[in-house]
Motif scaffolding. Structure first.
Motif, PDB file in Angstrom:
ATOM      1  N   MET A   1       0.823  -1.215   0.000  1.00 24.73           N
ATOM      2  CA  MET A   1       0.000   0.000   0.000  1.00 24.73           C
ATOM      3  C   MET A   1       0.855   1.263   0.000  1.00 24.73           C
ATOM      4  SD  MET A   1      -3.243  -1.021   2.454  1.00 24.73           S
ATOM      5  CE  MET A   1      -2.421  -2.092   3.633  1.00 24.73           C
ATOM      6  N   ILE A   2       1.924   1.244   0.760  1.00 23.86           N
ATOM      7  CA  ILE A   2       2.826   2.397   0.791  1.00 23.86           C
ATOM      8  C   ILE A   2       3.481   2.599  -0.568  1.00 23.86           C
ATOM      9  CG2 ILE A   2       4.992   3.267   1.787  1.00 23.86           C
ATOM     10  CD1 ILE A   2       4.055   1.964   4.462  1.00 23.86           C
ATOM     11  N   ALA A   3       3.785   1.511  -1.264  1.00 25.01           N
ATOM     12  CA  ALA A   3       4.347   1.622  -2.621  1.00 25.01           C
ATOM     13  C   ALA A   3       3.357   2.310  -3.552  1.00 25.01           C
ATOM     14  CB  ALA A   3       4.709   0.235  -3.147  1.00 25.01           C
ATOM     15  N   GLN A   4       2.068   2.010  -3.419  1.00 21.97           N
ATOM     16  CA  GLN A   4       1.043   2.676  -4.223  1.00 21.97           C
ATOM     17  C   GLN A   4       1.000   4.177  -3.908  1.00 21.97           C
ATOM     18  OE1 GLN A   4      -2.453   0.446  -3.133  1.00 21.97           O
ATOM     19  NE2 GLN A   4      -2.106  -1.129  -4.672  1.00 21.97           N
ATOM     20  N   ILE A   5       1.100   4.504  -2.640  1.00 19.85           N
ATOM     21  CA  ILE A   5       1.087   5.906  -2.233  1.00 19.85           C
ATOM     22  C   ILE A   5       2.325   6.641  -2.756  1.00 19.85           C
ATOM     23  CG2 ILE A   5       1.203   7.455  -0.233  1.00 19.85           C
ATOM     24  CD1 ILE A   5      -0.414   5.231   1.287  1.00 19.85           C
ATOM     25  N   LYS A   6       3.470   5.990  -2.688  1.00 22.90           N
ATOM     26  CA  LYS A   6       4.702   6.602  -3.194  1.00 22.90           C
ATOM     27  C   LYS A   6       4.610   6.858  -4.696  1.00 22.90           C
ATOM     28  CE  LYS A   6       7.986   4.969   0.300  1.00 22.90           C
ATOM     29  NZ  LYS A   6       9.168   4.095   0.567  1.00 22.90           N
ATOM     30  N   GLU A   7       3.949   5.967  -5.420  1.00 20.11           N
ATOM     31  CA  GLU A   7       3.764   6.164  -6.861  1.00 20.11           C
ATOM     32  C   GLU A   7       2.864   7.368  -7.124  1.00 20.11           C
ATOM     33  OE1 GLU A   7       4.232   5.272 -11.006  1.00 20.11           O
ATOM     34  OE2 GLU A   7       5.385   4.954  -9.170  1.00 20.11           O
ATOM     35  N   ALA A   8       1.826   7.530  -6.303  1.00 18.46           N
ATOM     36  CA  ALA A   8       0.963   8.708  -6.437  1.00 18.46           C
ATOM     37  C   ALA A   8       1.748   9.984  -6.176  1.00 18.46           C
ATOM     38  CB  ALA A   8      -0.218   8.609  -5.470  1.00 18.46           C
ATOM     39  N   GLU A   9       2.625   9.945  -5.201  1.00 16.70           N
ATOM     40  CA  GLU A   9       3.454  11.112  -4.902  1.00 16.70           C
ATOM     41  C   GLU A   9       4.398  11.412  -6.058  1.00 16.70           C
ATOM     42  OE1 GLU A   9       6.664  12.695  -1.540  1.00 16.70           O
ATOM     43  OE2 GLU A   9       5.577  10.814  -1.232  1.00 16.70           O
ATOM     44  N   ARG A  10       4.985  10.366  -6.622  1.00 14.86           N
ATOM     45  CA  ARG A  10       5.890  10.551  -7.761  1.00 14.86           C
ATOM     46  C   ARG A  10       5.178  11.172  -8.948  1.00 14.86           C
ATOM     47  NH1 ARG A  10       7.792   8.342 -12.381  1.00 14.86           N
ATOM     48  NH2 ARG A  10       6.161   6.759 -12.463  1.00 14.86           N
ATOM     49  N   LYS A  11       3.914  10.778  -9.150  1.00 15.28           N
ATOM     50  CA  LYS A  11       3.145  11.271 -10.295  1.00 15.28           C
ATOM     51  C   LYS A  11       2.350  12.537  -9.976  1.00 15.28           C
ATOM     52  CE  LYS A  11       2.715   6.856 -12.681  1.00 15.28           C
ATOM     53  NZ  LYS A  11       1.820   5.848 -13.290  1.00 15.28           N
ATOM     54  N   GLY A  12       2.349  12.939  -8.715  1.00 12.63           N
ATOM     55  CA  GLY A  12       1.601  14.129  -8.335  1.00 12.63           C
ATOM     56  C   GLY A  12       0.103  13.945  -8.492  1.00 12.63           C
ATOM     57  N   SER A  13      -0.411  12.801  -8.058  1.00 12.13           N
ATOM     58  CA  SER A  13      -1.814  12.469  -8.312  1.00 12.13           C
ATOM     59  C   SER A  13      -2.584  12.209  -7.031  1.00 12.13           C
ATOM     60  CB  SER A  13      -1.903  11.232  -9.215  1.00 12.13           C
ATOM     61  OG  SER A  13      -1.593  10.063  -8.481  1.00 12.13           O
ATOM     62  N   LEU A  14      -3.864  11.982  -7.205  1.00  4.23           N
ATOM     63  CA  LEU A  14      -4.732  11.517  -6.131  1.00  4.23           C
ATOM     64  C   LEU A  14      -4.674   9.993  -6.082  1.00  4.23           C
ATOM     65  CD1 LEU A  14      -7.201  11.721  -4.123  1.00  4.23           C
ATOM     66  CD2 LEU A  14      -8.654  11.612  -6.172  1.00  4.23           C
ATOM     67  N   ILE A  15      -4.692   9.434  -4.863  1.00  2.00           N
ATOM     68  CA  ILE A  15      -4.887   8.002  -4.729  1.00  2.00           C
ATOM     69  C   ILE A  15      -5.947   7.769  -3.651  1.00  2.00           C
ATOM     70  CG2 ILE A  15      -2.902   7.777  -3.146  1.00  2.00           C
ATOM     71  CD1 ILE A  15      -2.635   4.868  -4.204  1.00  2.00           C
ATOM     72  N   VAL A  16      -6.938   6.964  -4.003  1.00  2.00           N
ATOM     73  CA  VAL A  16      -8.006   6.594  -3.075  1.00  2.00           C
ATOM     74  C   VAL A  16      -7.828   5.124  -2.716  1.00  2.00           C
ATOM     75  CG1 VAL A  16     -10.499   6.412  -2.737  1.00  2.00           C
ATOM     76  CG2 VAL A  16      -9.559   8.274  -4.141  1.00  2.00           C
TER      77      VAL A  16
END
Length: 268
Positions: free
Chosen positions: A201-216
C-alpha cells in the motif's frame, strides 16, 4: 568583464525557473505533492471498533461509505454521529447495497438486492432516502457516493446522472493515477485492498506522490468481518507512514478532496 558575470547569471536563472515551475506544479494538492483518501465500505463494526481509533490516533480523517440498512449503522448511530463530529465523512453506499446479479460471478447477489431488477427510479429513491438518513445523523448537506460493486448502470442507464446534484462526487472501483484536471468526479479512481501488506500500500502511495496524483484506498474488512480484508496491523502501518509524511501528503475525506478538485477544474 560584465558579460562574463551576466551570462552565468542568466544561465542560472534559466535553470532555476523550470525547477521552480515543476515544484509549483507538483504541489497542486492543497500545497502538497499528492492527495490520499482513505475509504471504508459497507458500514462494518470493525470500522467503529478498529479503524476509527487508529485514524484518531494519527489524527487522520477517513470516509465511511455506509449502507443504510446495515446493522452496524442502525444499531450504532450515536457512534457514527460522534465520528462525523470528529471530522470523518459519512458517505452514501445506498440503502441495500444492490449489485448487478446478471454479471459473471455474481451468483451470490440476492434477488432483493439485484440491481439488474431495479428500476432507475427505485435506485434513485433509495439513495435519496439514505442521504436523508445520513443527514439526520451528521447534519451535513455535502457528501460523496460510492457505487456498490462498482456497478454504474441499470441496464443501459447511468443512474448516477440523475443524482449529480446530490453529491460532491462518486467513487468507482477502477484503479488509476490521475492529476486533478483529469479526474472524473462521477467515477473517481480507487485502489481496492484485500490481503494487501503495508509495504504494498505504501508503494502505491509513493507512486501517487511521484506522479503528483490523487490516490483513493478502498478498504472493507480491517482485522476481519469481510472476505475482502486487510490486517489491522498492516492498516495501522500505513496510517503511521501517512502521519509521518504530512508535509508532502494531503490526507482528507473524499468530500473535501472532491470539492477541492471541482474548484480546480472550474478555475481551469
Amino acid at each position: 568583464m560584465k558579460k562574463l558575470v551576466y551570462i552565468p547569471l542568466l544561465l542560472l536563472l534559466l535553470l532555476i525557473a523550470p525547477a521552480a515551475y515543476h515544484l509549483q506544479e507538483s504541489r497542486e494538492w492543497n500545497g502538497k505533492k499528492c492527495a490520499v483518501v482513505l475509504t471504508y465500505d459497507d458500514a462494518l463494526n470493525v470500522h467503529l471498533d478498529t479503524v476509527l481509533p487508529q485514524l484518531n490516533k494519527y489524527n487522520l480523517k477517513g470516509t465511511f461509505y455506509l449502507v443504510g440498512n446495515a446493522p452496524a449503522l442502525t444499531n450504532r448511530i450515536n457512534e457514527w454521529r460522534k465520528a462525523a463530529k470528529e471530522g470523518h465523512e459519512l458517505g452514501n453506499h445506498t440503502l441495500n447495497h444492490p449489485c448487478d446479479g446478471s454479471l459473471p460471478g455474481r451468483a451470490w447477489v440476492s434477488k432483493d438486492a439485484n440491481l439488474a431488477k431495479y428500476t432507475v427510479k427505485r435506485a434513485i429513491d433509495e439513495i435519496k432516502v439514505t442521504n436523508a438518513f445520513l443527514k439526520a445523523i451528521d447534519g451535513k448537506d455535502k457528501r460523496t457516493f460510492a457505487y456498490p460493486c462498482g456497478d454504474l448502470k441499470i441496464n443501459d442507464t447511468l443512474f448516477y446522472n440523475s443524482l449529480k446534484n446530490e453529491f460532491s462526487g462518486a467513487r468507482g472501483v477502477v484503479s488509476a493515477y490521475a492529476s486533478a484536471k483529469d479526474i472524473n468526479l462521477d467515477n473517481i479512481y480507487c485502489f481496492g485492498q484485500s490481503d494487501t501488506t503495508a509495504e504494498q500500500m505504501i508503494a502505491q502511495i509513493k507512486e501517487a506522490e511521484r506522479k503528483g496524483s490523487l490516490i483513493v484506498l478502498l478498504f472493507h474488512g480491517v482485522g476481519g468481518e469481510h472476505p475482502l480484508n486487510v490486517s489491522a496491523k498492516e492498516h495501522e502501518k500505513v496510517l503511521r507512514y501517512l502521519s509521518s509524511r504530512k508535509k508532502d501528503i494531503w490526507v482528507a475525506p473524499m468530500v473535501t478532496v472532491a470539492e477541492y478538485i471541482k474548484k480546480l477544474q472550474t478555475a481551469k
